[in-house]
Design a protein around this motif. Structure first.
Motif, PDB file in Angstrom:
ATOM      1  N   CYS A  82       0.843  -1.206   0.000  1.00 49.74           N
ATOM      2  CA  CYS A  82       0.000   0.000   0.000  1.00 49.74           C
ATOM      3  C   CYS A  82       0.872   1.248   0.000  1.00 49.74           C
ATOM      4  O   CYS A  82       1.818   1.369   0.791  1.00 49.74           O
ATOM      5  CB  CYS A  82      -0.931  -0.004   1.210  1.00 49.74           C
ATOM      6  SG  CYS A  82      -2.135  -1.340   1.209  1.00 49.74           S
ATOM      7  N   GLY A  83       0.531   2.185  -0.872  1.00 54.49           N
ATOM      8  CA  GLY A  83       1.333   3.377  -1.030  1.00 54.49           C
ATOM      9  C   GLY A  83       0.849   4.548  -0.198  1.00 54.49           C
ATOM     10  O   GLY A  83      -0.116   4.449   0.566  1.00 54.49           O
ATOM     11  N   PRO A  84       1.513   5.698  -0.346  1.00 59.63           N
ATOM     12  CA  PRO A  84       1.139   6.890   0.436  1.00 59.63           C
ATOM     13  C   PRO A  84      -0.300   7.332   0.207  1.00 59.63           C
ATOM     14  O   PRO A  84      -0.963   7.793   1.151  1.00 59.63           O
ATOM     15  CB  PRO A  84       2.134   7.953  -0.053  1.00 59.63           C
ATOM     16  CG  PRO A  84       3.297   7.177  -0.590  1.00 59.63           C
ATOM     17  CD  PRO A  84       2.711   5.928  -1.172  1.00 59.63           C
ATOM     18  N   ALA A  85      -0.805   7.214  -1.030  1.00 58.54           N
ATOM     19  CA  ALA A  85      -2.179   7.637  -1.301  1.00 58.54           C
ATOM     20  C   ALA A  85      -3.178   6.829  -0.481  1.00 58.54           C
ATOM     21  O   ALA A  85      -4.192   7.368  -0.003  1.00 58.54           O
ATOM     22  CB  ALA A  85      -2.483   7.499  -2.791  1.00 58.54           C
ATOM     23  N   TYR A  86      -2.915   5.552  -0.310  1.00 55.70           N
ATOM     24  CA  TYR A  86      -3.811   4.691   0.474  1.00 55.70           C
ATOM     25  C   TYR A  86      -3.847   5.143   1.929  1.00 55.70           C
ATOM     26  O   TYR A  86      -4.926   5.296   2.517  1.00 55.70           O
ATOM     27  CB  TYR A  86      -3.345   3.242   0.363  1.00 55.70           C
ATOM     28  CG  TYR A  86      -4.216   2.249   1.095  1.00 55.70           C
ATOM     29  CD1 TYR A  86      -5.258   1.605   0.437  1.00 55.70           C
ATOM     30  CD2 TYR A  86      -3.989   1.943   2.438  1.00 55.70           C
ATOM     31  CE1 TYR A  86      -6.052   0.681   1.095  1.00 55.70           C
ATOM     32  CE2 TYR A  86      -4.780   1.028   3.102  1.00 55.70           C
ATOM     33  CZ  TYR A  86      -5.806   0.398   2.427  1.00 55.70           C
ATOM     34  OH  TYR A  86      -6.594  -0.502   3.098  1.00 55.70           O
ATOM     35  N   TRP A  87      -2.688   5.352   2.534  1.00 57.59           N
ATOM     36  CA  TRP A  87      -2.634   5.691   3.957  1.00 57.59           C
ATOM     37  C   TRP A  87      -3.127   7.115   4.214  1.00 57.59           C
ATOM     38  O   TRP A  87      -3.757   7.377   5.247  1.00 57.59           O
ATOM     39  CB  TRP A  87      -1.204   5.515   4.477  1.00 57.59           C
ATOM     40  CG  TRP A  87      -0.719   4.105   4.387  1.00 57.59           C
ATOM     41  CD1 TRP A  87       0.283   3.625   3.594  1.00 57.59           C
ATOM     42  CD2 TRP A  87      -1.233   2.975   5.097  1.00 57.59           C
ATOM     43  NE1 TRP A  87       0.425   2.274   3.763  1.00 57.59           N
ATOM     44  CE2 TRP A  87      -0.482   1.843   4.684  1.00 57.59           C
ATOM     45  CE3 TRP A  87      -2.246   2.813   6.041  1.00 57.59           C
ATOM     46  CZ2 TRP A  87      -0.721   0.571   5.196  1.00 57.59           C
ATOM     47  CZ3 TRP A  87      -2.481   1.534   6.536  1.00 57.59           C
ATOM     48  CH2 TRP A  87      -1.731   0.440   6.123  1.00 57.59           C
ATOM     49  N   ILE A  88      -2.872   8.029   3.306  1.00 55.51           N
ATOM     50  CA  ILE A  88      -3.379   9.396   3.478  1.00 55.51           C
ATOM     51  C   ILE A  88      -4.903   9.409   3.408  1.00 55.51           C
ATOM     52  O   ILE A  88      -5.582  10.086   4.193  1.00 55.51           O
ATOM     53  CB  ILE A  88      -2.766  10.336   2.424  1.00 55.51           C
ATOM     54  CG1 ILE A  88      -1.260  10.493   2.668  1.00 55.51           C
ATOM     55  CG2 ILE A  88      -3.443  11.695   2.448  1.00 55.51           C
ATOM     56  CD1 ILE A  88      -0.556  11.312   1.609  1.00 55.51           C
ATOM     57  N   THR A  89      -5.466   8.655   2.466  1.00 55.15           N
ATOM     58  CA  THR A  89      -6.928   8.571   2.370  1.00 55.15           C
ATOM     59  C   THR A  89      -7.528   7.927   3.602  1.00 55.15           C
ATOM     60  O   THR A  89      -8.583   8.348   4.096  1.00 55.15           O
ATOM     61  CB  THR A  89      -7.321   7.777   1.111  1.00 55.15           C
ATOM     62  OG1 THR A  89      -6.715   8.361  -0.043  1.00 55.15           O
ATOM     63  CG2 THR A  89      -8.830   7.776   0.927  1.00 55.15           C
ATOM     64  N   LEU A  90      -6.860   6.901   4.130  1.00 49.31           N
ATOM     65  CA  LEU A  90      -7.351   6.248   5.346  1.00 49.31           C
ATOM     66  C   LEU A  90      -7.338   7.221   6.527  1.00 49.31           C
ATOM     67  O   LEU A  90      -8.318   7.295   7.290  1.00 49.31           O
ATOM     68  CB  LEU A  90      -6.490   5.025   5.662  1.00 49.31           C
ATOM     69  CG  LEU A  90      -6.821   4.270   6.959  1.00 49.31           C
ATOM     70  CD1 LEU A  90      -8.243   3.725   6.909  1.00 49.31           C
ATOM     71  CD2 LEU A  90      -5.817   3.141   7.186  1.00 49.31           C
ATOM     72  N   THR A  91      -6.263   7.971   6.668  1.00 45.90           N
ATOM     73  CA  THR A  91      -6.180   8.936   7.772  1.00 45.90           C
ATOM     74  C   THR A  91      -7.247  10.019   7.641  1.00 45.90           C
ATOM     75  O   THR A  91      -7.912  10.370   8.628  1.00 45.90           O
ATOM     76  CB  THR A  91      -4.781   9.577   7.802  1.00 45.90           C
ATOM     77  OG1 THR A  91      -3.786   8.555   7.903  1.00 45.90           O
ATOM     78  CG2 THR A  91      -4.650  10.535   8.968  1.00 45.90           C
ATOM     79  N   THR A  92      -7.426  10.532   6.442  1.00 45.95           N
ATOM     80  CA  THR A  92      -8.432  11.576   6.229  1.00 45.95           C
ATOM     81  C   THR A  92      -9.845  11.042   6.439  1.00 45.95           C
ATOM     82  O   THR A  92     -10.706  11.731   6.993  1.00 45.95           O
ATOM     83  CB  THR A  92      -8.296  12.155   4.817  1.00 45.95           C
ATOM     84  OG1 THR A  92      -6.940  12.541   4.583  1.00 45.95           O
ATOM     85  CG2 THR A  92      -9.188  13.377   4.643  1.00 45.95           C
ATOM     86  N   GLY A  93     -10.104   9.811   6.005  1.00 50.23           N
ATOM     87  CA  GLY A  93     -11.427   9.222   6.217  1.00 50.23           C
ATOM     88  C   GLY A  93     -11.750   9.044   7.686  1.00 50.23           C
ATOM     89  O   GLY A  93     -12.864   9.350   8.128  1.00 50.23           O
ATOM     90  N   LEU A  94     -10.777   8.560   8.468  1.00 53.86           N
ATOM     91  CA  LEU A  94     -11.002   8.419   9.910  1.00 53.86           C
ATOM     92  C   LEU A  94     -11.194   9.777  10.572  1.00 53.86           C
ATOM     93  O   LEU A  94     -12.023   9.922  11.486  1.00 53.86           O
ATOM     94  CB  LEU A  94      -9.825   7.680  10.545  1.00 53.86           C
ATOM     95  CG  LEU A  94      -9.642   6.206  10.126  1.00 53.86           C
ATOM     96  CD1 LEU A  94      -8.399   5.629  10.769  1.00 53.86           C
ATOM     97  CD2 LEU A  94     -10.871   5.387  10.486  1.00 53.86           C
ATOM     98  N   LEU A  95     -10.447  10.784  10.117  1.00 49.60           N
ATOM     99  CA  LEU A  95     -10.620  12.133  10.665  1.00 49.60           C
ATOM    100  C   LEU A  95     -12.022  12.657  10.394  1.00 49.60           C
ATOM    101  O   LEU A  95     -12.660  13.247  11.283  1.00 49.60           O
ATOM    102  CB  LEU A  95      -9.576  13.073  10.050  1.00 49.60           C
ATOM    103  CG  LEU A  95      -9.684  14.555  10.425  1.00 49.60           C
ATOM    104  CD1 LEU A  95      -9.480  14.751  11.928  1.00 49.60           C
ATOM    105  CD2 LEU A  95      -8.672  15.383   9.637  1.00 49.60           C
ATOM    106  N   CYS A  96     -12.541  12.440   9.187  1.00 49.53           N
ATOM    107  CA  CYS A  96     -13.897  12.893   8.858  1.00 49.53           C
ATOM    108  C   CYS A  96     -14.937  12.169   9.702  1.00 49.53           C
ATOM    109  O   CYS A  96     -15.920  12.778  10.151  1.00 49.53           O
ATOM    110  CB  CYS A  96     -14.169  12.686   7.373  1.00 49.53           C
ATOM    111  SG  CYS A  96     -13.198  13.739   6.276  1.00 49.53           S
ATOM    112  N   VAL A  97     -14.744  10.871   9.906  1.00 51.05           N
ATOM    113  CA  VAL A  97     -15.700  10.116  10.717  1.00 51.05           C
ATOM    114  C   VAL A  97     -15.709  10.635  12.152  1.00 51.05           C
ATOM    115  O   VAL A  97     -16.780  10.814  12.760  1.00 51.05           O
ATOM    116  CB  VAL A  97     -15.364   8.618  10.668  1.00 51.05           C
ATOM    117  CG1 VAL A  97     -16.206   7.844  11.682  1.00 51.05           C
ATOM    118  CG2 VAL A  97     -15.620   8.063   9.268  1.00 51.05           C
ATOM    119  N   LEU A  98     -14.535  10.893  12.713  1.00 46.43           N
ATOM    120  CA  LEU A  98     -14.467  11.402  14.084  1.00 46.43           C
ATOM    121  C   LEU A  98     -15.098  12.789  14.193  1.00 46.43           C
ATOM    122  O   LEU A  98     -15.830  13.081  15.151  1.00 46.43           O
ATOM    123  CB  LEU A  98     -13.016  11.448  14.554  1.00 46.43           C
ATOM    124  CG  LEU A  98     -12.331  10.082  14.738  1.00 46.43           C
ATOM    125  CD1 LEU A  98     -10.878  10.262  15.127  1.00 46.43           C
ATOM    126  CD2 LEU A  98     -13.060   9.233  15.763  1.00 46.43           C
TER     127      LEU A  98
END
Length: 324
Positions: free
Chosen positions: A239-255
Motif C-alpha cells: 500500500c502506497g502513500p495515497a492509500y494511507w493518506i486517504t485512510l487517515t483523512t477518512g477516519l478524521l472525517c468520521v471522528l
C-alpha cells in the motif's frame, strides 16, 4: 527493433516526466489560493470566532485537497527494487538499475533509473505510464510501447497488466480503480455540502472514503500471487502513500462527524431540560397548533382557588334530614 537490431532501445521523442506532477500541482495551487484568500479576510472576524473559523477552514481545505488529489494519484500501491537485469530482449548485456512500480486508480506507472544513469552508452532513465480509465485502451498503449522499443524491464512489467495476461492484474485493478474513484467523487460532493452544513455530510465524507479503500483493498486481496522477477530480484508491492493518506483523512472525517452529532444531541438535550411543552398558535405554519417549550421559571405559579361557602356545604339526603 530491440530484438533484431544491434542498437539499444530508445524513445523516438523526448522522455516524459512523471505524469501526475502537473495535476497535483494544479490541485494544491487552487487550495492554497483559497487558503490565502481566507487569511486575507481573517482580520475582519473578531473575538473567539476567529479561532473557530481558522480551524474550520484549514481542516475543510485539507480534507477537500486530499480527496481530490488522491483520486488522481498513482501511488495507491507501490513497489521498488534494485537489481541487475537485461536491458533489451534477447541480449546478454545487463545493467544495474532501480525499477519502480506505481499503481493508481486510473493506470500504472513504471520507472527505470540506471545506477549510474549512463550505462552501455545510453541514458538509463525511463518513465512509462499506461492508463485503463474509461475510453482508454491499455492493450493499444502496450503495443505502442513495443514499437518504441522500451527497455526490457519496463515491457516486462507492463505486460503483466495487459488484459490477456494470465496474472489477471488488469481486471482486478481496473474495476477497483473505477469503483474507488467513483466513491471518492461522492465523498468530494459530501465535502462540498459539509462546507454549508458542518454536521452529517462530514460523516458521510469519511464513510465514502473508507468505502473506496475497501474496494481497493478487496482487489489487492483477491488478486492471485503473480511474482514480478527482474533479474536476480523480485519486486513486491504494498500500500502506497495515497492509500494511507486517504485512510487517515477518512477516519478524521468520521471522528469529526460523530463529534458534531454528539454535540448537536447534547445541545438539544440541555435546551429542553426543565421546559414544558405548550401548544401555541403559529400563523407562519398555516395556523396549526405547534408545541412551544416554556421554561419552568417563566411558568405561572400555581394559585390556590378558595372554595365558596355554598360549595363547601355538603347536601344531606332526605332521610338524614328527616331524622334531624
Amino acid at each position: 527493433m530491440a530484438a533484431l537490431g544491434h542498437t539499444f532501445p530508445f524513445y523516438a521523442g523526448p522522455k516524459p516526466n512523471f505524469p501526475m506532477v502537473t495535476t497535483l500541482a494544479i490541485i494544491i495551487t487552487i487550495f492554497m489560493i483559497s487558503l490565502v484568500t481566507f487569511i486575507i479576510i481573517l482580520p475582519g472576524i473578531r473575538g473567539k470566532m476567529r479561532l473557530f473559523w481558522i480551524l474550520r477552514v484549514v481542516t475543510s481545505l485539507f480534507i477537500g485537497a486530499v480527496i481530490l488529489a488522491m483520486n488522481f494519484s498513482s501511488e495507491w500501491s507501490v513497489g521498488q527494487v534494485s537489481t541487475n537485469t537485461s536491458y533489451k530482449a534477447f541480449s546478454s548485456e545487463c545493467i544495474s538499475t532501480a525499477v519502480g512500480l506505481q499503481i493508481g486508480l486510473g493506470g500504472v506507472n513504471i520507472t527505470l533509473t540506471g545506477t549510474p544513469v549512463q550505462q552501455l552508452n545510453e541514458t538509463g532513465c525511463y518513465n512509462k505510464e499506461s492508463t485503463w480509465r474509461l475510453g482508454e485502451n491499455y492493450a493499444e498503449e502496450y503495443a505502442k510501447a513495443l514499437e518504441k522499443g522500451l527497455p526490457d524491464p519496463v515491457l516486462y512489467l507492463a505486460e503483466k497488466f495487459t488484459p490477456h495476461s494470465p496474472c489477471g492484474l488488469h481486471g482486478q485493478y481496473r474495476l477497483a480503480g473505477h469503483y474507488t474513484s467513483a466513491t471518492l467523487w461522492v465523498a468530494f460532493l459530501c465535502w462540498l455540502l459539509a462546507d454549508v452544513m458542518l454536521s452529517m455530510p462530514v460523516l458521510a465524507t469519511g464513510v465514502f472514503q473508507l468505502l473506496g479503500l475497501l474496494f481497493f483493498s478487496t482487489a489487492m486481496s483477491l488478486t492471485l500471487p503473480c511474482p514480478l522477477r527482474l533479474g536476480t530480484a523480485t519486486l513486491h508491492t504494498h500500500c502506497g502513500p495515497a492509500y494511507w493518506i486517504t485512510l487517515t483523512t477518512g477516519l478524521l472525517c468520521v471522528l469529526l462527524g460523530l463529534a458534531m452529532v454528539v454535540a448537536h444531541r447534547l445541545q438539544a438535550f440541555f435546551s429542553t431540560v426543565g421546559e414544558d411543552p405548550v401548544l401555541e398558535w403559529d400563523p407562519e405554519e398555516g395556523g396549526l397548533l405547534s408545541p412551544r417549550y416554556r421554561s419552568t421559571a417563566d411558568s405561572p405559579e400555581p394559585q390556590d382557588i378558595p372554595l365558596s361557602e355554598a360549595s363547601s356545604e355538603v347536601p344531606c339526603e332526605e332521610s338524614d334530614c328527616a331524622l334531624e
